[in-house]
Enzyme design. Structure first.
Site, PDB file in Angstrom:
ATOM      1  N   CYS A  70      -9.147  -8.474  -7.949  1.00  0.00           N
ATOM      2  CA  CYS A  70      -9.796  -7.135  -8.325  1.00  0.00           C
ATOM      3  C   CYS A  70      -9.780  -7.042  -9.696  1.00  0.00           C
ATOM      4  O   CYS A  70      -9.030  -7.795 -10.420  1.00  0.00           O
ATOM      5  CB  CYS A  70      -9.255  -5.925  -7.577  1.00  0.00           C
ATOM      6  SG  CYS A  70      -7.839  -5.498  -8.142  1.00  0.00           S
TER       7      CYS A  70
ATOM      8  N   GLU B  22      -1.546  -9.993  -6.343  1.00  0.00           N
ATOM      9  CA  GLU B  22      -1.469 -10.796  -7.851  1.00  0.00           C
ATOM     10  C   GLU B  22      -0.548 -10.011  -8.556  1.00  0.00           C
ATOM     11  O   GLU B  22       0.346 -10.844  -9.308  1.00  0.00           O
ATOM     12  CB  GLU B  22      -2.989 -10.849  -8.233  1.00  0.00           C
ATOM     13  CG  GLU B  22      -3.809 -11.598  -7.419  1.00  0.00           C
ATOM     14  CD  GLU B  22      -4.666 -10.562  -6.374  1.00  0.00           C
ATOM     15  OE1 GLU B  22      -4.058  -9.729  -6.054  1.00  0.00           O
ATOM     16  OE2 GLU B  22      -5.922 -10.839  -6.148  1.00  0.00           O
TER      17      GLU B  22
ATOM     18  N   GLU C 209       0.750  -1.194   0.022  1.00  0.00           N
ATOM     19  CA  GLU C 209       0.015   0.127  -0.082  1.00  0.00           C
ATOM     20  C   GLU C 209       0.919   1.257  -0.007  1.00  0.00           C
ATOM     21  O   GLU C 209       1.990   1.434   0.167  1.00  0.00           O
ATOM     22  CB  GLU C 209      -0.967  -0.027   1.213  1.00  0.00           C
ATOM     23  CG  GLU C 209      -1.999  -1.221   1.163  1.00  0.00           C
ATOM     24  CD  GLU C 209      -2.975  -1.305   2.185  1.00  0.00           C
ATOM     25  OE1 GLU C 209      -2.856  -0.356   3.240  1.00  0.00           O
ATOM     26  OE2 GLU C 209      -4.000  -1.899   1.939  1.00  0.00           O
TER      27      GLU C 209
ATOM     28  N   CYS D 254      -6.299  -6.544 -11.290  1.00  0.00           N
ATOM     29  CA  CYS D 254      -5.443  -7.811 -11.299  1.00  0.00           C
ATOM     30  C   CYS D 254      -5.962  -8.857 -12.472  1.00  0.00           C
ATOM     31  O   CYS D 254      -5.143  -9.429 -13.106  1.00  0.00           O
ATOM     32  CB  CYS D 254      -5.624  -8.359  -9.893  1.00  0.00           C
ATOM     33  SG  CYS D 254      -4.340  -7.459  -8.682  1.00  0.00           S
TER      34      CYS D 254
ATOM     35  N   CYS E 172      -1.680  -4.493  -5.772  1.00  0.00           N
ATOM     36  CA  CYS E 172      -2.320  -6.001  -5.075  1.00  0.00           C
ATOM     37  C   CYS E 172      -1.136  -7.057  -5.256  1.00  0.00           C
ATOM     38  O   CYS E 172      -0.253  -7.070  -5.873  1.00  0.00           O
ATOM     39  CB  CYS E 172      -3.616  -6.209  -5.844  1.00  0.00           C
ATOM     40  SG  CYS E 172      -4.833  -5.189  -5.894  1.00  0.00           S
TER      41      CYS E 172
HETATM   42  N1  THU Z   1      -5.783  -6.460  -2.383  1.00  0.00           N
HETATM   43  C1  THU Z   1      -5.362  -7.292  -3.021  1.00  0.00           C
HETATM   44  O1  THU Z   1      -3.920  -7.360  -2.928  1.00  0.00           O
HETATM   45  N2  THU Z   1      -5.473  -8.220  -3.950  1.00  0.00           N
HETATM   46  C2  THU Z   1      -7.136  -8.175  -4.432  1.00  0.00           C
HETATM   47  O2  THU Z   1      -7.119  -8.927  -5.166  1.00  0.00           O
HETATM   48  C3  THU Z   1      -7.929  -7.511  -3.723  1.00  0.00           C
HETATM   49  C4  THU Z   1      -7.394  -6.297  -2.860  1.00  0.00           C
HETATM   50  C5  THU Z   1      -5.431  -5.580  -1.749  1.00  0.00           C
HETATM   51  C6  THU Z   1      -5.203  -3.959  -1.996  1.00  0.00           C
HETATM   52  C7  THU Z   1      -5.405  -3.289  -0.715  1.00  0.00           C
HETATM   53  O3  THU Z   1      -3.923  -3.219  -0.202  1.00  0.00           O
HETATM   54  C8  THU Z   1      -6.033  -4.196   0.066  1.00  0.00           C
HETATM   55  O4  THU Z   1      -6.233  -5.510  -0.235  1.00  0.00           O
HETATM   56  C9  THU Z   1      -7.600  -3.767   0.384  1.00  0.00           C
HETATM   57  O5  THU Z   1      -8.337  -3.364  -0.738  1.00  0.00           O
END
Ligand code: THU
Length: 138
Positions: free
Chosen positions: A94, A61, A50, A97, A59
């Site tokens: 998401c 992935e 983040e 990704c 993310c």
């Molecule tokens: N996040 C991921 O790493 N992968 C996903 O497929 C969904 C969301 C992370 C992004 C962010 O750091 C946290 O989850 C909350 O959205």
């Protein structure tokens, strides 16, 4: 594309879980780990990273896929993507990704697992039907 073997699936889940433990998620506190299996049977992993400028978050992935490319995978082709969250229900990738997974794994299997019992078994085609991809630019 061949399915991952049971042993590979165990390794992918373990790698995704370890990666989730490395997440940098001070804002959402939602830690995610991902592990990918290449067509050449190599495994790469990644976590979410983040940023104080929230929209710059990467993310898990995408970190895993970028990690593979940065490691020198020249013809990266994904057999399988495993996502792990330490939650009661599994988390699907998401939209951003899904698009990046499609770039390297249009026929990949996607498996979301969690601390709880549930899982989501899916595929790129199912999660991103009618995708825009490399072939559209050819
Ligand atoms: N996040 C991921 O790493 N992968 C996903 O497929 C969904 C969301 C992370 C992004 C962010 O750091 C946290 O989850 C909350 O959205």
């Amino acid at each position: 594309m061949k399915n991952p073997t049971p042993a590979q699936l165990r390794q992918l889940k373990a790698a995704a879980k370890t990666a989730a433990g490395r997440a940098y998620a001070p804002y959402s506190k939602f830690t995610v780990g991902a592990a990918i299996l290449t067509s050449t049977d190599r495994i790469y992993s990644g976590c979410n990273v983040e940023n104080a400028s929230y929209g710059l978050t990467n993310c898990a992935e995408r970190t895993a896929i970028f990690n593979a490319v940065a490691a020198g995978e020249k013809r990266l082709r994904l057999k399988c993507v495993v996502v792990y969250t330490p939650t009661d229900i599994p988390t699907a990738p998401c939209g951003a990704c899904r698009q990046v997974i499609n770039e390297f794994g249009p026929d990949a299997r996607i498996l979301s697992v969690c601390r709880g019992k549930g899982h989501i078994a899916s595929s790129t085609r199912e999660l991103l039907p009618g995708a825009f991809g490399p072939a559209d630019l050819a």
